[in-house]
Design a protein around this motif. Structure first.
Motif, short mmCIF file in Angstrom:
data_model
loop_
_atom_site.label_atom_id
_atom_site.label_comp_id
_atom_site.label_asym_id
_atom_site.label_seq_id
_atom_site.Cartn_x
_atom_site.Cartn_y
_atom_site.Cartn_z
N GLU A 80 36.55 25.21 20.32
CA GLU A 80 35.39 25.03 19.43
C GLU A 80 35.01 26.34 18.75
OE1 GLU A 80 32.34 23.45 21.97
OE2 GLU A 80 33.30 21.48 22.10
N LYS A 81 35.75 27.41 19.03
CA LYS A 81 35.50 28.75 18.46
C LYS A 81 34.17 29.34 18.91
CE LYS A 81 39.28 28.33 16.06
NZ LYS A 81 40.43 28.28 16.91
N ARG A 82 33.65 28.88 20.05
CA ARG A 82 32.41 29.45 20.60
C ARG A 82 32.72 30.65 21.49
NH1 ARG A 82 28.44 25.58 23.05
NH2 ARG A 82 27.09 27.35 22.68
N ILE A 83 33.96 30.71 21.99
CA ILE A 83 34.42 31.87 22.75
C ILE A 83 35.59 32.48 21.98
CG2 ILE A 83 35.57 32.65 24.86
CD1 ILE A 83 34.06 30.54 26.41
N THR A 84 35.50 33.78 21.77
CA THR A 84 36.57 34.52 21.09
C THR A 84 37.01 35.67 22.00
OG1 THR A 84 35.12 36.12 20.01
CG2 THR A 84 35.50 34.01 18.86
N LYS A 85 37.94 36.46 21.51
CA LYS A 85 38.42 37.60 22.30
C LYS A 85 37.32 38.63 22.54
CE LYS A 85 40.34 40.09 18.33
NZ LYS A 85 39.54 41.28 18.37
N ASP A 86 36.27 38.61 21.72
CA ASP A 86 35.18 39.58 21.85
C ASP A 86 34.02 39.08 22.70
OD1 ASP A 86 36.40 41.58 20.20
OD2 ASP A 86 35.92 40.33 18.46
N VAL A 89 32.52 38.15 29.24
CA VAL A 89 32.83 37.20 30.31
C VAL A 89 32.64 37.89 31.66
CG1 VAL A 89 34.65 35.75 31.30
CG2 VAL A 89 34.56 36.09 28.83
N TRP A 90 32.21 37.10 32.64
CA TRP A 90 32.07 37.61 34.00
C TRP A 90 32.43 36.50 34.97
CZ3 TRP A 90 29.34 36.14 38.33
CH2 TRP A 90 29.30 37.05 39.39
N HIS A 91 33.07 36.86 36.09
CA HIS A 91 33.27 35.93 37.20
C HIS A 91 33.05 36.69 38.50
CE1 HIS A 91 37.26 37.41 38.42
NE2 HIS A 91 37.59 37.41 37.14
N GLN A 92 32.86 35.94 39.58
CA GLN A 92 32.58 36.54 40.88
C GLN A 92 33.64 37.56 41.22
OE1 GLN A 92 32.23 33.70 44.03
NE2 GLN A 92 31.74 35.22 45.56
N GLY A 93 33.20 38.71 41.71
CA GLY A 93 34.11 39.78 42.10
C GLY A 93 34.23 40.88 41.06
N MET A 94 33.77 40.61 39.83
CA MET A 94 33.82 41.63 38.78
C MET A 94 32.57 42.50 38.88
SD MET A 94 35.19 39.44 35.49
CE MET A 94 34.75 40.74 34.35
N ALA A 96 31.27 44.26 36.45
CA ALA A 96 30.53 44.25 35.18
C ALA A 96 31.15 43.22 34.23
CB ALA A 96 30.56 45.64 34.54
N TRP A 97 30.41 42.89 33.18
CA TRP A 97 30.90 41.99 32.15
C TRP A 97 32.01 42.69 31.37
CZ3 TRP A 97 28.73 37.09 30.83
CH2 TRP A 97 27.66 36.71 31.63
N LYS A 98 33.00 41.91 30.94
CA LYS A 98 34.09 42.45 30.12
C LYS A 98 34.33 41.53 28.94
CE LYS A 98 36.83 44.78 33.66
NZ LYS A 98 38.18 44.94 34.19
N ARG A 99 34.94 42.10 27.91
CA ARG A 99 35.35 41.27 26.77
C ARG A 99 36.48 40.35 27.24
NH1 ARG A 99 36.19 44.75 21.48
NH2 ARG A 99 38.23 44.05 22.05
N ALA A 100 36.52 39.16 26.68
CA ALA A 100 37.53 38.17 27.09
C ALA A 100 38.94 38.72 26.97
CB ALA A 100 37.37 36.89 26.27
N ASP A 102 40.01 41.50 27.61
CA ASP A 102 40.32 42.44 28.69
C ASP A 102 40.63 41.75 30.01
OD1 ASP A 102 39.96 44.56 26.93
OD2 ASP A 102 37.81 44.70 27.39
N LEU A 103 40.53 40.42 30.04
CA LEU A 103 40.86 39.64 31.24
C LEU A 103 42.12 38.83 30.95
CD1 LEU A 103 37.29 38.33 32.13
CD2 LEU A 103 38.55 40.16 33.25
N PRO A 104 43.21 39.07 31.66
CA PRO A 104 44.47 38.38 31.37
C PRO A 104 44.34 36.85 31.35
CG PRO A 104 44.84 40.13 32.95
CD PRO A 104 43.35 40.03 32.75
N GLU A 105 43.57 36.28 32.29
CA GLU A 105 43.45 34.82 32.34
C GLU A 105 42.70 34.27 31.11
OE1 GLU A 105 42.03 36.99 34.46
OE2 GLU A 105 40.11 36.26 35.19
N MET A 106 41.75 35.03 30.61
CA MET A 106 41.02 34.59 29.41
C MET A 106 41.87 34.82 28.16
SD MET A 106 38.16 33.34 30.36
CE MET A 106 37.23 33.28 28.87
N LEU A 107 42.58 35.93 28.10
CA LEU A 107 43.44 36.22 26.95
C LEU A 107 44.52 35.16 26.83
CD1 LEU A 107 43.95 38.09 24.61
CD2 LEU A 107 45.34 39.51 26.13
N ARG A 108 45.04 34.67 27.96
CA ARG A 108 46.05 33.62 27.95
C ARG A 108 45.49 32.36 27.30
NH1 ARG A 108 46.66 29.29 31.21
NH2 ARG A 108 45.13 30.11 32.66
N ILE A 109 44.26 32.00 27.64
CA ILE A 109 43.63 30.80 27.08
C ILE A 109 43.40 30.99 25.58
CG2 ILE A 109 41.51 29.42 27.07
CD1 ILE A 109 41.36 29.99 30.13
#
Length: 121
Positions: A80-86, A89-94, A96-100, A102-109
């Motif tokens: 839906e273009k609501r999430i971009t590479k910029d 994003v945060w998940h448990q164990g991180m 601090a927040w990072k740009r998408a 910068d997370l391999p699993e998000m970059l893959r998506i």
């Protein structure tokens, strides 16, 4: 039967052995790929199971924290273009927040999302 019978049998036997080896290689590759592509172990899948907390994501949407979202929901938001590479994003164990990106699993998506459709009228 002519003198080529032995040669033909040898060729058929060779072909059969090559086909058997190729089949085994393909089975091994399919097994490896199916294990690699799973976001969590197959033993955790099934009715009533939930995604591990590390696979639940929070994102910054419209300047506000939103979530948690499963990977399926993240894919929908990327499409839906609501999430971009910029997007942050945060998940448990991180820590601090990072740009998408910068997370391999998000970059893959994000990389698997189709590009915008430019319709020429």
């Amino acid at each position: 039967m002519g003198s080529n019978t032995g040669f033909s049998m040898d060729r058929l036997l060779e072909f059969g052995m090559n086909a058997a080896v190729a089949g085994q290689v393909m089975r091994n590759m399919n097994q490896t790929m199916s294990e690699t592509m799973q976001p969590w172990p197959a033993s955790m899948k099934g009715p009533g199971t939930t995604m591990p907390p590390s696979h639940l994501y929070y994102v910054a949407l419209d300047g506000k924290q939103a979530g948690p979202f499963s990977e399926t929901e993240i894919i929908r938001l990327v499409n839906e273009k609501r999430i971009t590479k910029d997007t942050l994003v945060w998940h448990q164990g991180m820590p601090a927040w990072k740009r998408a990106e910068d997370l391999p699993e998000m970059l893959r998506i994000i990389a698997l999302a189709p590009p915008p459709l430019n319709v020429i009228a």
